[in-house]
Write a protein that holds these residues in place. Structure first.
Motif, PDB file in Angstrom:
ATOM      1  N   ALA A  51       1.704  -4.487  -0.460  1.00 46.05           N
ATOM      2  CA  ALA A  51       1.156  -5.266  -1.571  1.00 46.05           C
ATOM      3  C   ALA A  51       1.250  -6.768  -1.294  1.00 46.05           C
ATOM      4  N   ILE A  52       2.385  -7.198  -0.756  1.00 44.28           N
ATOM      5  CA  ILE A  52       2.553  -8.624  -0.444  1.00 44.28           C
ATOM      6  C   ILE A  52       1.564  -9.044   0.639  1.00 44.28           C
ATOM      7  N   SER A  53       1.380  -8.184   1.638  1.00 43.54           N
ATOM      8  CA  SER A  53       0.415  -8.483   2.705  1.00 43.54           C
ATOM      9  C   SER A  53      -0.999  -8.579   2.163  1.00 43.54           C
ATOM     10  N   MET A  54      -1.316  -7.740   1.172  1.00 45.19           N
ATOM     11  CA  MET A  54      -2.648  -7.791   0.578  1.00 45.19           C
ATOM     12  C   MET A  54      -2.843  -9.111  -0.169  1.00 45.19           C
ATOM     13  N   LEU A  55      -1.812  -9.571  -0.862  1.00 38.63           N
ATOM     14  CA  LEU A  55      -1.897 -10.879  -1.513  1.00 38.63           C
ATOM     15  C   LEU A  55      -2.094 -11.986  -0.474  1.00 38.63           C
ATOM     16  N   ILE A 108      -4.218  -9.024 -10.088  1.00 38.18           N
ATOM     17  CA  ILE A 108      -3.480  -8.614 -11.293  1.00 38.18           C
ATOM     18  C   ILE A 108      -2.743  -7.300 -11.064  1.00 38.18           C
ATOM     19  N   TYR A 109      -3.378  -6.377 -10.330  1.00 41.49           N
ATOM     20  CA  TYR A 109      -2.751  -5.082 -10.057  1.00 41.49           C
ATOM     21  C   TYR A 109      -1.634  -5.221  -9.032  1.00 41.49           C
ATOM     22  N   LEU A 161      -6.127   0.667  -7.221  1.00 45.75           N
ATOM     23  CA  LEU A 161      -6.961  -0.312  -7.921  1.00 45.75           C
ATOM     24  C   LEU A 161      -6.979  -1.643  -7.179  1.00 45.75           C
ATOM     25  N   ALA A 162      -5.827  -2.038  -6.652  1.00 43.86           N
ATOM     26  CA  ALA A 162      -5.763  -3.289  -5.898  1.00 43.86           C
ATOM     27  C   ALA A 162      -6.593  -3.209  -4.630  1.00 43.86           C
ATOM     28  N   LEU A 163      -6.404  -2.146  -3.865  1.00 41.12           N
ATOM     29  CA  LEU A 163      -7.119  -2.005  -2.594  1.00 41.12           C
ATOM     30  C   LEU A 163      -8.622  -1.879  -2.818  1.00 41.12           C
TER      31      LEU A 163
END
Length: 227
Positions: free
Chosen positions: A106-110, A91-92, A78-80
């Motif tokens: 996930a941290i890199s995506m943020l 949020i995801y 959902l995040a990607l």
């Protein structure tokens, strides 16, 4: 007759072979009989996304997430997909990090979201957090350097490019980025060395820009010497 585990295993094998069109109706039928399969929901969403139905995929994943709120694969998807489609994803990611706080993807995506939003200082903070978990990730060091360069803090940019090169001296992009940052602070000879190194390591990618930078450096060096 195949049992449910064998049936899902066969479906997953077809999925792994990239037969997404064939797999889509099989997963839909499987979920009609086994509505408690977290893996099937994930795969069904993936297949829909690969077949070009990203919005439908997100509907499937959101439905699955209501049933299984701690499923990290579904949270990540959902995040990607949110990043790709321009929809909410933070949020995801934050829910995902509540469950797996050391998930560097996930941290890199943020960090990338922060960078895309123009919040380079926050992006740097997230990428540094990644390095606390995986201290040898040269791509992240390069990303930090790029963010500092955008902020025109070329000195700090150089520090991070050099950190990446210390670990991987064949990292052409870091050499080129270091060359451009060094040029900005007037370290022309070192800039020239790194521009030439980038072109040597990856001429296909860096030759045009590196050659342009090399010409500028040599011109400035010639002016300095003649003056």
């Amino acid at each position: 007759m195949k049992d449910s585990k064998e049936e899902l295993a066969n479906i997953q094998e077809l999925f792994n072979q990239g037969k997404y069109t064939e797999v889509q109706p099989l997963l839909k039928d499987y979920l009609s009989k086994h509505a408690d399969s977290q893996l099937a929901y994930k795969l069904y969403g993936n297949v829909l996304a690969y077949n070009g139905y990203l919005n439908k995929a997100r509907v499937v994943w959101r439905y699955a997430l209501k049933k299984y709120p701690e499923n990290t694969d579904i949270l990540y998807n959902l995040a990607l997909s949110g990043v790709v489609s321009g929809k909410k994803s933070k949020i995801y990611l934050k829910k995902l990090l509540d469950i797996t706080p050391e998930d560097t993807d996930a941290i890199s995506m943020l960090a990338q979201i922060a960078k895309d939003e123009g919040n380079y200082k926050l992006a740097i903070k997230y990428w540094k957090q990644c390095l606390e978990i995986q201290p040898d990730k040269v791509e992240i060091m390069n990303n930090i350097g790029v963010s500092y360069a955008i902020l025109t803090n070329y000195g700090q940019a150089c520090v991070w490019y050099k950190k990446a090169i210390e670990i991987d001296n064949n990292y052409a992009l870091a050499h080129f980025n270091l060359a451009t940052a060094l040029y900005e602070i007037g370290e022309l000879k070192e800039s020239l060395d790194n521009a030439e190194k980038a072109m040597e390591l990856d001429p296909t990618t860096h030759a045009p820009q590196a050659l342009s930078l090399i010409r500028q450096i040599k011109k400035r060096l010639d002016i300095k010497i003649n003056n």
